[in-house]
Design a protein around this motif. Structure first.
Motif, PDB file in Angstrom:
ATOM      1  N   SER A  73      23.344   3.374  -1.958  1.00 39.72           N
ATOM      2  CA  SER A  73      22.483   2.240  -2.313  1.00 39.72           C
ATOM      3  C   SER A  73      21.519   1.903  -1.181  1.00 39.72           C
ATOM      4  N   VAL A  74      21.997   1.939   0.069  1.00 40.32           N
ATOM      5  CA  VAL A  74      21.121   1.650   1.211  1.00 40.32           C
ATOM      6  C   VAL A  74      20.046   2.729   1.334  1.00 40.32           C
ATOM      7  N   ALA A  75      20.433   3.995   1.146  1.00 44.57           N
ATOM      8  CA  ALA A  75      19.451   5.076   1.223  1.00 44.57           C
ATOM      9  C   ALA A  75      18.391   4.925   0.144  1.00 44.57           C
ATOM     10  N   THR A  76      18.802   4.546  -1.056  1.00 45.27           N
ATOM     11  CA  THR A  76      17.829   4.332  -2.132  1.00 45.27           C
ATOM     12  C   THR A  76      16.888   3.194  -1.802  1.00 45.27           C
ATOM     13  N   ALA A  77      17.430   2.093  -1.245  1.00 38.93           N
ATOM     14  CA  ALA A  77      16.601   0.932  -0.905  1.00 38.93           C
ATOM     15  C   ALA A  77      15.635   1.253   0.226  1.00 38.93           C
ATOM     16  N   PHE A  78      16.098   1.963   1.258  1.00 39.51           N
ATOM     17  CA  PHE A  78      15.231   2.290   2.394  1.00 39.51           C
ATOM     18  C   PHE A  78      14.121   3.253   1.979  1.00 39.51           C
ATOM     19  N   LYS A  79      14.476   4.278   1.222  1.00 39.30           N
ATOM     20  CA  LYS A  79      13.477   5.284   0.848  1.00 39.30           C
ATOM     21  C   LYS A  79      12.463   4.734  -0.149  1.00 39.30           C
ATOM     22  N   SER A  80      12.853   3.702  -0.900  1.00 36.19           N
ATOM     23  CA  SER A  80      11.891   3.108  -1.839  1.00 36.19           C
ATOM     24  C   SER A  80      10.788   2.337  -1.119  1.00 36.19           C
ATOM     25  N   LEU A  81      10.992   2.014   0.156  1.00 39.28           N
ATOM     26  CA  LEU A  81       9.965   1.308   0.928  1.00 39.28           C
ATOM     27  C   LEU A  81       8.924   2.245   1.515  1.00 39.28           C
ATOM     28  N   LEU A  82       9.197   3.550   1.492  1.00 40.66           N
ATOM     29  CA  LEU A  82       8.287   4.516   2.085  1.00 40.66           C
ATOM     30  C   LEU A  82       7.180   4.870   1.107  1.00 40.66           C
ATOM     31  N   ARG A  83       5.965   4.958   1.614  1.00 38.26           N
ATOM     32  CA  ARG A  83       4.807   5.287   0.784  1.00 38.26           C
ATOM     33  C   ARG A  83       4.064   6.459   1.399  1.00 38.26           C
ATOM     34  N   PRO A  84       3.641   7.441   0.585  1.00 38.45           N
ATOM     35  CA  PRO A  84       2.894   8.579   1.141  1.00 38.45           C
ATOM     36  C   PRO A  84       1.524   8.136   1.635  1.00 38.45           C
ATOM     37  N   GLU A 125       3.619   7.606   7.181  1.00 39.75           N
ATOM     38  CA  GLU A 125       4.354   7.530   5.921  1.00 39.75           C
ATOM     39  C   GLU A 125       5.613   6.670   6.030  1.00 39.75           C
ATOM     40  N   PHE A 126       6.043   6.357   7.242  1.00 44.27           N
ATOM     41  CA  PHE A 126       7.256   5.575   7.445  1.00 44.27           C
ATOM     42  C   PHE A 126       6.945   4.166   7.941  1.00 44.27           C
ATOM     43  N   THR A 127       5.692   3.758   7.821  1.00 43.82           N
ATOM     44  CA  THR A 127       5.294   2.429   8.281  1.00 43.82           C
ATOM     45  C   THR A 127       5.678   1.380   7.249  1.00 43.82           C
ATOM     46  N   VAL A 128       6.356   0.320   7.718  1.00 42.87           N
ATOM     47  CA  VAL A 128       6.785  -0.789   6.874  1.00 42.87           C
ATOM     48  C   VAL A 128       6.441  -2.080   7.591  1.00 42.87           C
ATOM     49  N   GLU A 129       6.192  -3.134   6.835  1.00 41.74           N
ATOM     50  CA  GLU A 129       5.863  -4.428   7.416  1.00 41.74           C
ATOM     51  C   GLU A 129       6.963  -4.879   8.379  1.00 41.74           C
ATOM     52  N   PRO A 130       6.589  -5.395   9.559  1.00 38.21           N
ATOM     53  CA  PRO A 130       7.609  -5.829  10.530  1.00 38.21           C
ATOM     54  C   PRO A 130       8.537  -6.913   9.986  1.00 38.21           C
ATOM     55  N   SER A 131       7.999  -7.828   9.187  1.00 33.20           N
ATOM     56  CA  SER A 131       8.858  -8.881   8.624  1.00 33.20           C
ATOM     57  C   SER A 131       9.902  -8.295   7.676  1.00 33.20           C
TER      58      SER A 131
END
Length: 644
Positions: free
Chosen positions: A367-378, A414-420
């Motif tokens: 579940s954590v892997a699914t949640a983390f990978k869903s935040l990644l955008r090409p 591709e692994f950039t996510v909002e700091p908040s």
């Protein structure tokens, strides 16, 4: 469409449909009614079942044996702004047994289709002064002879006989006590016709009779007066002599029967499997029921309490083999439900608690892997075939043990996510690191002689590779916001724990079997980093627990009072025992809630606790909370628990 079909006492059929095409998308109720038959009459007994083409089959009775049991085919169609009900009369029949003709039974009290989706069999119960009569009628196709003058003209000498559908009496059961309630099996997962099923009959004298459908042969019987322990006081026994069953029902899988009496008491009975009437539950039949629950989403709790402890490992192995034979896309779709079922099986045995804990960690890791990978955008929107998660999986196929060298092969954008967002996920990031620490700390213990193969997660190299991927993602996110990194209590400040964990897990995957050097490094790990407790043992107070198999039945329970006889606390391993804490841990967000928080929600099955409301407002953590809003990670329901 979602809705319901109702039959009124005055002979009306009503339909209530929840339409999603209301004002501004809000649901709108569409209500319509019509007469069930061409003439309306009083109805005292009714049952509804599903037809094969989306229609309903309705059987009604006016209560008197001198009036026929009428059957109707009801279909509902949606028009422009309203629904149209179409009702068509089907063949009807009179009860024709000899006691009926002798006026011994006058009142039809119960109607019940044998199977909810089988409109060809109907159970009819009639009461009288001398007890009750229960009959089974079947809808059969029967040829009728026709005079040659009325036969259609044909050039062939032989014509097919004219066939009609009519009800035919099959078997009956008689008793000296009036019938109170009847229930039948809700479904049949066999292809044999007619489908095997039970007919459960509750009588006014407090007895329950289990009848086999084919001939209404009695398979078993029970009584409410026998449901209480013999050591009770005589006064309480006298009070219970006047008990009367008010209703009973079977579970969807047909493994348990629930009855209620006129004093509001609930009775639960285990039923013999319908595949082998009079015999014990078999492994193939149990696996078939679990597979049916996996596909349909039905609850399998009634099957759990019907299994024997000696069957658990065999059922689990057979169930896993069947799941692994399915197509990859089918496995992926049902994976979470598969883990839930498998975990619940292991949780029923004393020796299976470590396996259940590993499967729980595997479910959370997935579940954590699914949640983390869903935040990644090409970064390149035109590249739909290969996203950041696929690129990371490709890189991880190489035998790299240095996490920083892996970063050179990845696109940082591709692994950039909002700091908040990263900060709100810190507790999940911490849990991933704690899982890696616990697995490596347990590795030397696994190699000790006499240890059972209870650590599936250490042998699941696919899960270990998922853990490596998450460590890489955490490494990249730590460069974007350092405060989101996991916190470690280290013996040396210059120790890079994330790099150490990635290197040790990579070596474990590459060597397949842990070598002596790897075991030595894992033995030194607790002296270098403090190993936090991952899955604190939760006290299980439930019927479906290992404590059930050590009780003498029946068990008396009181609503709202936890029984001491069903308390079960899993044993700790030596590594976990050294990390034991009295703090309450949120099993969903993985945060400490204190020793005795005021109010939490607790799972009714595994006993895990969680916060009632979340304080964070980021979209990522809200999506994580919504994943577990309806049920616990094990599939059990939440209940509000207050510490006194």
């Amino acid at each position: 469409m979602e809705g319901c079909l109702v039959i009124s006492t005055t002979g009306m059929v009503g339909v209530v449909i929840a339409s999603r095409e209301g004002h501004q998308g809000s649901p709108q109720l569409i209500i319509t009614s019509d007469s069930l038959g061409s003439t309306r009459h009083r109805i005292t007994a009714v049952d509804i079942c599903y037809g094969k083409n989306g229609h309903f089959l309705v059987a009604v009775s006016s209560g008197s044996v001198s009036l026929p049991i009428q059957c109707f085919r009801v279909s509902v169609k949606q028009g422009d702004e309203k629904c149209v009900i179409m009702s068509q009369a089907l063949p009807s029949f009179f009860l024709q047994s000899s006691p009926i003709k002798e006026n011994q039974y006058r009142h039809v009290s119960q109607l019940k289709f044998v199977v909810r989706e089988d409109a060809d069999s109907l159970v009819v119960a009639a009461n009288g002064d001398s007890g009750c009569l229960i009959e089974i009628w079947e809808l059969r196709e029967k040829p009728l002879p026709i005079h040659k003058l009325f036969q259609p003209k044909s050039h062939s000498s032989q014509t097919e006989p004219f066939k009609t559908v009519l009800w035919q009496h099959q078997s009956h059961f008689m008793s000296s006590s009036p019938v109170v309630c009847i229930t039948t099996s809700k479904l049949s997962i066999t292809t044999t016709m007619p489908p095997p099923c039970y007919v459960m009959v509750a009588l006014a004298d407090g007895s329950i009779h289990c009848l086999y459908r084919d001939s209404l042969k009695q398979v078993a019987t029970a009584s409410l007066n026998q449901a209480w322990r013999q050591e009770e006081a005589p006064s309480s026994k006298q009070q219970r002599l006047g008990l009367r069953i008010s209703h009973l029902d079977m579970s969807w899988l047909g493994c348990v029967l629930v009855a209620t009496d006129t004093q509001g008491q609930l009775y639960l009975y285990r039923l013999l499997p319908i595949s082998e009437p009079g015999g014990p539950m078999t492994v193939p039949y149990a696996c078939t029921l679990l597979e049916y629950c996996l596909v349909t989403g039905l609850d399998w709790w009634d099957l759990l309490v019907s299994l024997r402890p000696s069957m658990m490992d065999t059922v689990c192995e057979r169930f896993t083999e069947s799941f692994n034979r399915q197509l990859q896309q089918v496995q992926q779709f049902h994976y979470v439900q598969f883990l839930n079922i498998k975990t619940s099986l292991y949780r029923l045995t004393v020796n299976g608690q470590s396996k259940a804990a590993d499967l729980t960690s595997l479910l959370m890791l997935h579940s954590v892997a699914t949640a983390f990978k869903s935040l990644l955008r090409p970064s390149d929107l035109s590249s739909h075939d290969k996203g950041p998660a696929e690129s990371l999986a490709t890189v991880m196929m190489d035998s790299l043990t240095d996490v920083d060298k892996v970063l050179f092969h990845l696109e940082a954008k591709e692994f950039t996510v909002e700091p908040s967002t990263l900060q709100s996920l810190q507790q999940l990031i911490q849990w991933v690191a704690d899982l890696a620490l616990n697995l490596l700390a347990r590795l030397p213990e696994q190699r000790q002689p006499g240890k059972s193969s209870g650590y599936e997660l250490l042998r699941d190299y696919k899960a270990l590779n998922t853990l490596r991927e998450l460590l890489v993602i955490i490494r990249i996110w730590g460069l974007l916001r350092q405060s989101c990194l996991p916190v470690f209590v280290r013996s040396a400040e210059n120790l890079d724990v994330l790099a150490l964990l990635f290197r040790l897990i990579s070596r474990l995957i590459q060597t397949l079997e842990a070598d002596e050097n790897l075991l030595d490094e894992c033995c030194l790990l607790p002296s270098q980093v403090m190993i936090p407790q991952l899955n604190p043992p939760t006290k299980i107070v439930a019927v479906a627990s290992p404590a059930l198999f050590y009780q003498s039945l029946p068990i008396q329970l009181e609503f709202g009072v936890e029984p001491e006889c069903l308390h079960f606390v899993p044993e700790l391993s030596p590594v976990e025992g050294s990390m034991q804490t009295e703090q309450t841990v949120d099993s969903i967000r993985h945060i400490y809630l204190g020793k005795q928080p005021l109010v939490v929600k607790q799972c009714c099955r595994c006993g895990c606790k969680a916060q009632v409301q979340s304080m964070t407002r980021t979209a990522a953590i809200r999506a994580w909370d919504q994943r577990w809003a309806r049920a616990c990670r094990c599939g059990g329901h939440w209940r509000i628990h207050r510490f006194l």
